[in-house]
Design an enzyme around this catalytic site. Structure first.
Site, short mmCIF file in Angstrom:
data_model
loop_
_atom_site.label_atom_id
_atom_site.label_comp_id
_atom_site.label_asym_id
_atom_site.label_seq_id
_atom_site.Cartn_x
_atom_site.Cartn_y
_atom_site.Cartn_z
N GLU A 174 28.44 -4.19 32.04
CA GLU A 174 27.94 -2.83 32.25
C GLU A 174 29.04 -1.77 32.16
O GLU A 174 28.75 -0.58 32.15
CB GLU A 174 27.28 -2.74 33.64
CG GLU A 174 25.99 -3.50 33.78
CD GLU A 174 26.19 -4.98 34.17
OE1 GLU A 174 27.28 -5.54 33.87
OE2 GLU A 174 25.27 -5.55 34.75
N LYS A 190 30.12 -15.40 55.25
CA LYS A 190 30.17 -14.70 56.53
C LYS A 190 30.30 -15.72 57.66
O LYS A 190 29.43 -16.53 57.87
CB LYS A 190 28.90 -13.87 56.73
CG LYS A 190 28.84 -12.70 55.80
CD LYS A 190 27.49 -12.01 55.86
CE LYS A 190 27.09 -11.49 54.50
NZ LYS A 190 26.30 -12.44 53.70
N TRP A 199 34.16 -11.66 57.34
CA TRP A 199 34.10 -12.15 55.97
C TRP A 199 35.29 -13.00 55.62
O TRP A 199 36.42 -12.67 55.94
CB TRP A 199 34.04 -10.95 54.98
CG TRP A 199 32.72 -10.28 54.97
CD1 TRP A 199 31.70 -10.47 55.87
CD2 TRP A 199 32.26 -9.31 54.05
NE1 TRP A 199 30.64 -9.67 55.55
CE2 TRP A 199 30.96 -8.94 54.43
CE3 TRP A 199 32.83 -8.72 52.93
CZ2 TRP A 199 30.21 -8.00 53.73
CZ3 TRP A 199 32.08 -7.78 52.23
CH2 TRP A 199 30.79 -7.43 52.62
N THR A 214 23.35 -9.05 29.97
CA THR A 214 24.10 -9.75 31.02
C THR A 214 23.30 -10.96 31.45
O THR A 214 22.07 -10.93 31.45
CB THR A 214 24.33 -8.87 32.27
OG1 THR A 214 23.06 -8.56 32.82
CG2 THR A 214 25.07 -7.61 31.94
P1 ADP Z 1 27.90 -11.53 34.48
O1 ADP Z 1 27.79 -10.31 35.35
O2 ADP Z 1 26.74 -11.77 33.63
O3 ADP Z 1 28.44 -12.73 35.21
P2 ADP Z 1 30.17 -10.26 33.32
O4 ADP Z 1 31.05 -10.80 32.31
O5 ADP Z 1 29.66 -8.90 33.16
O6 ADP Z 1 29.01 -11.26 33.39
O7 ADP Z 1 30.87 -10.47 34.72
C1 ADP Z 1 31.41 -9.43 35.46
C2 ADP Z 1 31.89 -9.96 36.79
O8 ADP Z 1 32.97 -10.88 36.60
C3 ADP Z 1 32.47 -8.90 37.68
O9 ADP Z 1 31.45 -8.19 38.34
C4 ADP Z 1 33.34 -9.72 38.60
O10 ADP Z 1 32.58 -10.28 39.66
C5 ADP Z 1 33.84 -10.83 37.73
N1 ADP Z 1 35.19 -10.51 37.26
C6 ADP Z 1 35.56 -9.86 36.15
N2 ADP Z 1 36.89 -9.74 36.05
C7 ADP Z 1 37.41 -10.32 37.16
C8 ADP Z 1 38.74 -10.52 37.66
N3 ADP Z 1 39.84 -10.11 37.01
N4 ADP Z 1 38.87 -11.15 38.85
C9 ADP Z 1 37.78 -11.59 39.52
N5 ADP Z 1 36.52 -11.45 39.10
C10 ADP Z 1 36.32 -10.82 37.94
#
Ligand code: ADP
Length: 537
Positions: free
Chosen positions: A326, A435, A440, A178
């Site tokens: 993850e 915030k 929020w 990641t």
């Molecule tokens: P990284 O964590 O390295 O940025 P990831 O591809 O694992 O890469 O990203 C996961 C994150 O992407 C999620 O924790 C979330 O915050 C965001 N995410 C994934 N899908 C969506 C979605 N449909 N809408 C909004 N955010 C999303």
């Protein structure tokens, strides 16, 4: 075993096409049966190099039939397929390959200069294979012949006979790091078992709905959480895969969709924005001609304007999934229920803006700061924790320590509400939350509202320090080509969309927003950049 997928595809969908557009530009057509034969050649070639079960094999590669061949050849042989994200910083790439102790590195010609630059620092890589033919073989100073091989030469002389080994299904099959905004990247190791269960679930009608009639344009990179698992599912059901290689600009994507009769596609919203901007420049094109049925998105929120544009101009349903590296990645999927059929388009769109409902195998909870479960009333929001057979328990080599709580749930770092129907709606990533006066403000909702304005192509909302309210939202917007809008116009528009105290204190126009290697806006960078931004008044 992952090898069972490619055997099935080659047996029952032998002639189904895999279409690729590699960096060299031409279209290459293969079939599931050829991919199986080549994956066996890969397994034989790796055996000849003395690769053992559990050894890591890296790729720096775009989406192509050869990358697909490695997915099955490497994992099928019991080694670990490590897809490295080439969009990361050079130092991160070096760190990741050394940390994983990759023994072989497969790469596309695009990355020959990068590999030339890195090779001296890679301590574990013995063999480098360029995924091209002899004609396009690059010369890499510093890598002698013998260590630098060409795909054709590497697998060409190998037999297409190979007996896939059977071993413990909990053995590692693939590895993906990641990008993490702080600290070193961390590796997520998937197993045959976790991959196969995830594969089964995402094929389902109520999940991604992939079947033998699917002709899928796979835009989401194969180095991004295993392209959301689609390569495995496509083999399981015998779907056609169309692989764009590095050609991700709007024009190339459109033309490939058209020439290959693509009816399903998957990619982050940024890619669809590039497609839209190409269409803005070509009003003579009617996207209905594509026959696209579903545009799947993930990795970032699906904006309302995108849902409406896919509906209106393509006659296609856009749909989002939520998850992370993850979590393999799919946890929830944003589909409507039969009871929503009688609703108006506007009401249905509001539901489709939610990230979606859990698929079988994934348990969800939202909790407050003390870890207490919050109600599923669509209002209370807290951090999302997930549990299931394809959710990681920690990171490769134990980096970052034990992650699960006493109930076996993994903390996602995302903040969400869940409604009584089980629809999860992301409010923010915990670190991006704004915030204001102790309350929020959801940057995701504000961005979505801003992108509903016809002149706005992309928007990011961040919190900037405020003496009274702690933080106030500021909208950073990129305008669509040929469009104009003023700060006042955008604020007036937003006033009709969100509660008053959410209204951004300022609007800044920029030419482009910074994106991460996985296509997300880098909020941290924006927050730093605008930390001293003077709010009007
Ligand atoms: P990284 O964590 O390295 O940025 P990831 O591809 O694992 O890469 O990203 C996961 C994150 O992407 C999620 O924790 C979330 O915050 C965001 N995410 C994934 N899908 C969506 C979605 N449909 N809408 C909004 N955010 C999303």
């Amino acid at each position: 075993m992952i090898s069972s997928l490619i055997e099935h595809a080659a047996t029952f969908h032998a002639d189904t096409e895999i279409v690729s557009r590699p960096p060299e530009g031409h279209l290459r057509r293969t079939t599931w049966s050829q991919v199986r034969d080549q994956s066996k050649q890969v397994a034989n070639a790796l055996a000849e190099l003395g690769i053992n079960q559990g050894d890591r094999i890296a790729t720096l590669a775009w989406n192509s039939d050869r990358h697909l061949t490695l997915y099955f050849g490497v994992s099928g042989a019991g080694a670990v397929m490590h897809t490295v994200n080439p969009r990361l910083f050079v130092e991160q790439i070096v760190y990741i390959i050394n940390h994983a102790e990759d023994r072989v590195l497969f790469f596309d010609t695009t990355f020959a200069p990068l590999v030339g630059q890195l090779a001296g620092e890679l301590s574990s890589v013995e063999t480098y294979v360029v995924m091209t033919d002899r004609e396009h073989m690059p010369d890499i100073p510093g890598l002698p012949e013998g260590r630098l091989r060409c795909w054709e030469g590497f697998i060409g002389g190998q037999s297409t006979h190979y007996d896939w080994p059977e071993f413990d299904e909990r053995s590692a099959s693939s590895l993906c790091y990641t990008s993490g905004t702080t600290g070193n990247p961390k590796g997520v190791l998937y197993s045959h078992r976790s991959t196969m269960l995830h594969t089964l679930m995402i094929a389902a009608r109520d999940a991604i709905d992939i079947h033998s009639g699917s002709r899928i344009l796979l835009v989401v990179p194969m180095f991004h959480a295993n392209a959301w698992g689609t390569p495995y599912t496509a083999a399981m059901v015998g779907a056609t895969l169309v692989m764009p290689g590095p050609h991700l600009d709007g024009e190339s994507v459109y033309n490939l969709m058209k020439s290959e009769g693509v009816n399903q596609s998957q990619g982050v919203p940024t890619v669809w924005m590039m497609l839209f901007s190409y269409l803005d420049e070509h009003p003579e094109i009617d996207p209905h001609e594509l026959g696209l049925r579903v545009a799947g998105t993930g990795g970032a929120a699906l904006p309302q304007s995108m849902i409406e544009r896919f509906d209106r101009e393509f006659g296609a349903e856009s749909m989002q999934g939520w998850g992370m590296t993850e979590t393999s990645p799919l946890c929830v999927i944003g589909r409507l229920l039969p009871k929503h059929e009688g609703l108006s388009d506007e009401e249905r769109t509001q539901i489709r803006l939610k990230q979606g409902r859990g698929i079988w195998g994934v348990d969800l909870k939202i909790v407050d700061d003390d870890g207490n479960r919050l109600p599923w009333d669509g209002k209370a929001f807290g951090e999302v924790w997930v549990r299931g057979p394809w959710i990681a328990s920690g990171y490769f080599k134990g980096e970052g320590g034990e992650k699960l709580d006493a109930e076996g749930y993994f903390p996602t770092g995302d903040v969400a509400t869940i409604d009584p129907d089980g629809y999860l709606q992301l409010v923010d990533r915990a670190k991006d939350v704004i915030k204001s006066g102790g309350e929020w403000v959801s940057s995701i909702d504000l961005e979505n509202a801003a992108m509903g304005h016809p002149a706005v192509a992309e928007a990011a909302v961040i919190g900037v320090p405020h003496p009274k309210w702690q933080e106030r939202p500021v909208l950073i917007a990129v305008l669509r080509k040929g469009c104009s809008a003023t700060r006042e116009e955008l604020l007036e528009y937003l006033a009709g969309e969100v509660v008053k105290w959410w209204l951004p204190d300022d609007v800044v126009f920029v030419d482009e927003l910074p994106h991460t290697a996985t296509g997300k806006v880098v909020k941290l960078k924006l927050r730093e950049q605008y930390r001293d931004h003077r709010l009007p008044g």
